[in-house]
Design a protein around this motif. Structure first.
Motif, PDB file in Angstrom:
ATOM      1  N   GLU A  69     -13.535   2.219  -0.097  1.00  0.00           N
ATOM      2  CA  GLU A  69     -14.498   1.423   0.656  1.00  0.00           C
ATOM      3  C   GLU A  69     -14.781   2.081   1.990  1.00  0.00           C
ATOM      4  O   GLU A  69     -14.072   2.977   2.426  1.00  0.00           O
ATOM      5  CB  GLU A  69     -13.953   0.009   0.896  1.00  0.00           C
ATOM      6  CG  GLU A  69     -12.649  -0.004   1.660  1.00  0.00           C
ATOM      7  CD  GLU A  69     -12.049  -1.400   1.791  1.00  0.00           C
ATOM      8  OE1 GLU A  69     -11.245  -1.580   2.715  1.00  0.00           O
ATOM      9  OE2 GLU A  69     -12.386  -2.285   0.994  1.00  0.00           O
TER      10      GLU A  69
ATOM     11  N   THR B  98       2.921  -1.433   4.215  1.00  0.00           N
ATOM     12  CA  THR B  98       2.284  -0.117   4.158  1.00  0.00           C
ATOM     13  C   THR B  98       3.345   0.979   4.148  1.00  0.00           C
ATOM     14  O   THR B  98       4.216   1.019   5.019  1.00  0.00           O
ATOM     15  CB  THR B  98       1.324   0.077   5.342  1.00  0.00           C
ATOM     16  OG1 THR B  98       1.933  -0.399   6.552  1.00  0.00           O
ATOM     17  CG2 THR B  98       0.023  -0.676   5.132  1.00  0.00           C
TER      18      THR B  98
ATOM     19  N   LYS C 160      -9.698   9.071  -7.511  1.00  0.00           N
ATOM     20  CA  LYS C 160      -9.686   7.857  -8.322  1.00  0.00           C
ATOM     21  C   LYS C 160      -9.093   8.119  -9.709  1.00  0.00           C
ATOM     22  O   LYS C 160      -8.389   7.275 -10.265  1.00  0.00           O
ATOM     23  CB  LYS C 160     -11.102   7.314  -8.453  1.00  0.00           C
ATOM     24  CG  LYS C 160     -11.175   5.970  -9.166  1.00  0.00           C
ATOM     25  CD  LYS C 160     -12.598   5.446  -9.228  1.00  0.00           C
ATOM     26  CE  LYS C 160     -12.666   4.127  -9.979  1.00  0.00           C
ATOM     27  NZ  LYS C 160     -14.064   3.632 -10.079  1.00  0.00           N
TER      28      LYS C 160
ATOM     29  N   THR D 286      -1.765  -0.668 -10.439  1.00  0.00           N
ATOM     30  CA  THR D 286      -2.196  -0.346  -9.081  1.00  0.00           C
ATOM     31  C   THR D 286      -3.720  -0.273  -8.990  1.00  0.00           C
ATOM     32  O   THR D 286      -4.373   0.288  -9.873  1.00  0.00           O
ATOM     33  CB  THR D 286      -1.593   0.994  -8.648  1.00  0.00           C
ATOM     34  OG1 THR D 286      -0.175   0.947  -8.828  1.00  0.00           O
ATOM     35  CG2 THR D 286      -1.900   1.283  -7.193  1.00  0.00           C
ATOM     36  N   GLU D 287      -4.262  -0.817  -7.901  1.00  0.00           N
ATOM     37  CA  GLU D 287      -5.709  -0.807  -7.695  1.00  0.00           C
ATOM     38  C   GLU D 287      -6.087   0.257  -6.667  1.00  0.00           C
ATOM     39  O   GLU D 287      -5.502   0.318  -5.584  1.00  0.00           O
ATOM     40  CB  GLU D 287      -6.182  -2.171  -7.175  1.00  0.00           C
ATOM     41  CG  GLU D 287      -6.009  -3.310  -8.161  1.00  0.00           C
ATOM     42  CD  GLU D 287      -6.950  -3.198  -9.348  1.00  0.00           C
ATOM     43  OE1 GLU D 287      -7.980  -2.498  -9.231  1.00  0.00           O
ATOM     44  OE2 GLU D 287      -6.647  -3.815 -10.384  1.00  0.00           O
TER      45      GLU D 287
ATOM     46  N   VAL E 276       0.848  -1.193   0.000  1.00  0.00           N
ATOM     47  CA  VAL E 276       0.000   0.000   0.000  1.00  0.00           C
ATOM     48  C   VAL E 276       0.880   1.237   0.000  1.00  0.00           C
ATOM     49  O   VAL E 276       1.899   1.297   0.705  1.00  0.00           O
ATOM     50  CB  VAL E 276      -0.907   0.021   1.254  1.00  0.00           C
ATOM     51  CG1 VAL E 276      -1.628   1.361   1.383  1.00  0.00           C
ATOM     52  CG2 VAL E 276      -1.911  -1.102   1.214  1.00  0.00           C
TER      53      VAL E 276
ATOM     54  N   MET F  73      -5.061  -0.525   7.798  1.00  0.00           N
ATOM     55  CA  MET F  73      -4.439  -1.423   6.820  1.00  0.00           C
ATOM     56  C   MET F  73      -3.106  -1.977   7.305  1.00  0.00           C
ATOM     57  O   MET F  73      -2.538  -2.868   6.666  1.00  0.00           O
ATOM     58  CB  MET F  73      -4.259  -0.694   5.481  1.00  0.00           C
ATOM     59  CG  MET F  73      -5.579  -0.272   4.861  1.00  0.00           C
ATOM     60  SD  MET F  73      -5.412   0.538   3.250  1.00  0.00           S
ATOM     61  CE  MET F  73      -5.386  -0.912   2.174  1.00  0.00           C
TER      62      MET F  73
ATOM     63  N   HIS G 109      -1.776  -1.303  -4.182  1.00  0.00           N
ATOM     64  CA  HIS G 109      -3.044  -0.767  -3.686  1.00  0.00           C
ATOM     65  C   HIS G 109      -2.849   0.654  -3.172  1.00  0.00           C
ATOM     66  O   HIS G 109      -1.841   0.944  -2.508  1.00  0.00           O
ATOM     67  CB  HIS G 109      -3.606  -1.632  -2.554  1.00  0.00           C
ATOM     68  CG  HIS G 109      -3.916  -3.041  -2.973  1.00  0.00           C
ATOM     69  ND1 HIS G 109      -2.935  -4.013  -3.069  1.00  0.00           N
ATOM     70  CD2 HIS G 109      -5.086  -3.637  -3.335  1.00  0.00           C
ATOM     71  CE1 HIS G 109      -3.489  -5.152  -3.469  1.00  0.00           C
ATOM     72  NE2 HIS G 109      -4.781  -4.945  -3.639  1.00  0.00           N
TER      73      HIS G 109
ATOM     74  N   PRO H 195      -5.270   3.464  -1.100  1.00  0.00           N
ATOM     75  CA  PRO H 195      -6.546   3.896  -0.530  1.00  0.00           C
ATOM     76  C   PRO H 195      -6.803   5.362  -0.888  1.00  0.00           C
ATOM     77  O   PRO H 195      -6.004   6.239  -0.579  1.00  0.00           O
ATOM     78  CB  PRO H 195      -6.349   3.717   0.980  1.00  0.00           C
ATOM     79  CG  PRO H 195      -4.870   3.767   1.184  1.00  0.00           C
ATOM     80  CD  PRO H 195      -4.232   3.268  -0.079  1.00  0.00           C
TER      81      PRO H 195
ATOM     82  N   ARG I 266      -8.138   4.952   7.840  1.00  0.00           N
ATOM     83  CA  ARG I 266      -8.043   3.798   6.934  1.00  0.00           C
ATOM     84  C   ARG I 266      -6.604   3.317   6.816  1.00  0.00           C
ATOM     85  O   ARG I 266      -6.339   2.105   6.770  1.00  0.00           O
ATOM     86  CB  ARG I 266      -8.583   4.172   5.561  1.00  0.00           C
ATOM     87  CG  ARG I 266     -10.029   4.637   5.575  1.00  0.00           C
ATOM     88  CD  ARG I 266     -10.422   5.169   4.222  1.00  0.00           C
ATOM     89  NE  ARG I 266     -10.478   4.101   3.239  1.00  0.00           N
ATOM     90  CZ  ARG I 266     -10.311   4.296   1.932  1.00  0.00           C
ATOM     91  NH1 ARG I 266     -10.034   5.494   1.453  1.00  0.00           N
ATOM     92  NH2 ARG I 266     -10.406   3.286   1.092  1.00  0.00           N
TER      93      ARG I 266
ATOM     94  N   VAL J 219      -8.315   1.627  -3.677  1.00  0.00           N
ATOM     95  CA  VAL J 219      -9.119   1.008  -2.622  1.00  0.00           C
ATOM     96  C   VAL J 219     -10.094   2.065  -2.125  1.00  0.00           C
ATOM     97  O   VAL J 219      -9.703   3.021  -1.451  1.00  0.00           O
ATOM     98  CB  VAL J 219      -8.242   0.497  -1.463  1.00  0.00           C
ATOM     99  CG1 VAL J 219      -9.100  -0.159  -0.390  1.00  0.00           C
ATOM    100  CG2 VAL J 219      -7.190  -0.476  -1.980  1.00  0.00           C
TER     101      VAL J 219
END
Length: 342
Positions: free
Chosen positions: A185, A41, A155, A180-181, A10, A35, A147, A149, A31, A183
Motif C-alpha cells: 500500500e 513488529t 509478493k 500470512t498476508e 509484522v 507500523m 502481515h 510489508p 513503512r 501488505v
C-alpha cells in the motif's frame, strides 16, 4: 479442527548487500517505522540471505551494521520493535531446512527473482540462491507473522510462504502456521532510477547519480534531484497525464511519498508547472526529510559497539518468540529435541 487465532504480528527484513537507497527507505523502512504501535513488529537484517552470493566478510559485517543504522536513524525504536540480524537466531536456518523438505522443486522453479538473478548462468549459482525463498518463508513463519510489508516484486515470495504453510498444516493435520498476508500500500512502493524511469533504483547501478543513497549528504541529495532525467513537457493537469512519462511519474511519486500525500495531491498542487519549479521543490523536500537520517546514520556508524548491542538485545527478544515455535514444529514433525535445547 479448531481454527487457531494468531497474534497480529509484522515481520520483514532487508538484505545487507550494497548500500541503502531511497528505494529501501520509501519502499520499506519508512513503512516499517509507521507500523510501530499498530501491532507487534519484528524487523531483521537478513544476512544469511546476503551470502547466497559471494560477500567480502568484513564488508558484510559493516553493511549489516549500516542497515541497522538505517532502521534506527529512520525512527525505528528498539523498545517498540524487535531489531536483530538473522544469523544471531539459529532457528531461521533450522526452520529453513524443514521448509526445504516441505516446498516442492516445481514451486522453486516458478520463482521469477531466481530467474532474474541467475540469468543464463543458473548452473553456476549457489544452491542457496535457488532455495532462499524457503528460508524467507522460515523467516516469516518462525514468528507466526500475520502481515509482511512488501513491494510488488516480493509478493510472489509471500505467496510461496502461504503455500508452504498450507502444505505443512495439511501434511501434519494441524493449524499451526498462519496464512500470512502481504501488505502492499501507499505511494512510491517501487522507486525508479533517476536516469531511467523504466528501471528500479538499485544499489548496483552503474552511476551513483542514478540513485539517492541514505548516506548522501544534503548537497548530494539536492544535486542528484536537480540533475534527474525528465522530459520537455510540464506536469499535467491529471495523474493520467503521467502515463508514458516514466521519469516524470517517478519524481511525482517520490515527492508524494516523502511528503506523506497522494500523487493526485501533488499533481493538483503543481499542475502545469515546469521542471524548473518542481525539481528544486523536490530537492528541498528530500533534503529536509533525508539529510537528518544520513547525519544520524553517520553518528551511529561511528559507534559500532552500540549497534552490535542493540542487535544482540533484539536477537534475545526474537529467540523468545522463535524458539517455542521451532520447538513445536520439531514436535509436529517428529524430531526429537530436549527441552533445554531451545
Amino acid at each position: 479442527m479448531t481454527e487457531t487465532t494468531f497474534t497480529p504480528r509484522v515481520f520483514s527484513g532487508i538484505k545487507p548487500s550494497g548500500g541503502l537507497t531511497l528505494g529501501n527507505y520509501l519502499g520499506a523502512i519508512k513503512r516499517f517505522v509507521g507500523m510501530q504501535g499498530q501491532m507487534e513488529t519484528v524487523y531483521c537484517v537478513v544476512d544469511l540471505h546476503a551470502i547466497t552470493v559471494w560477500q567480502d566478510p568484513k564488508e558484510l559485517a559493516n553493511m549489516t551494521r549500516e542497515v541497522a543504522a538505517g532502521y534506527l536513524a529512520a525512527g525505528l525504536d528498539p523498545s517498540q520493535s524487535i531489531l536483530f540480524n538473522q544469523s544471531q537466531v539459529a532457528a531461521h536456518a533450522e526452520l529453513g531446512w524443514i521448509f526445504n523438505c516441505v516446498a516442492r522443486v516445481g514451486w522453486m522453479n516458478r520463482m521469477t527473482q531466481f530467474k532474474d538473478k541467475a540469468g543464463s548462468n543458473a548452473e553456476k549459482v549457489s544452491l542457496g540462491l535457488y532455495a532462499y525463498p524457503s528460508l524467507m518463508a522460515a523467516d516469516i513463519l518462525l514468528y507466526h507473522a500475520t502481515h509482511v510489508p512488501v513491494g510488488e516484486d516480493q509478493k510472489q515470495h509471500v505467496e510461496l510462504t502461504r503455500d508452504i504453510a498450507a502444505k505443512f498444516n495439511h501434511d501434519f493435520g494441524v493449524d499451526f502456521f498462519p496464512m500470512t498476508e502481504p501488505v502492499i500500500e501507499g505511494p512510491a512502493m517501487r522507486i525508479m532510477n533517476l536516469r531511467d524511469g523504466t528501471k528500479k533504483m538499485s544499489k548496483s547501478g552503474e552511476s551513483d547519480m542514478e540513485r539517492i543513497n541514505m548516506t548522501d549528504d544534503a548537497d548530494k541529495i539536492a544535486k542528484k534531484f536537480k540533475k534527474a532525467k525528465t522530459d520537455p513537457e510540464p506536469l499535467p493537469e491529471t495523474l493520467e497525464g503521467l502515463d508514458g512519462r516514466p521519469e516524470a511519474k517517478n519524481l511525482v511519486e517520490i515527492y508524494a511519498a516523502l511528503n506523506d500525500q497522494s500523487a493526485e495531491a501533488v499533481i493538483g498542487e503543481y499542475a502545469g508547472a515546469g521542471w524548473g519549479r518542481f525539481k528544486p521543490a523536490l530537492a528541498d523536500l528530500a533534503v529536509e526529510k533525508l539529510s537528518p537520517i544520513a547525519d544520524e546514520m553517520a553518528r551511529l556508524m561511528a559507534d559500532p559497539a552500540e549497534i552490535d548491542r542493540i542487535l544482540s538485545e533484539g536477537a534475545d527478544k526474537a529467540r523468545e518468540i522463535a524458539n517455542p515455535i521451532l520447538r513445536d514444529t520439531y514436535g509436529i514433525v517428529g524430531l526429537l529435541r530436549g527441552q533445554n535445547q531451545f
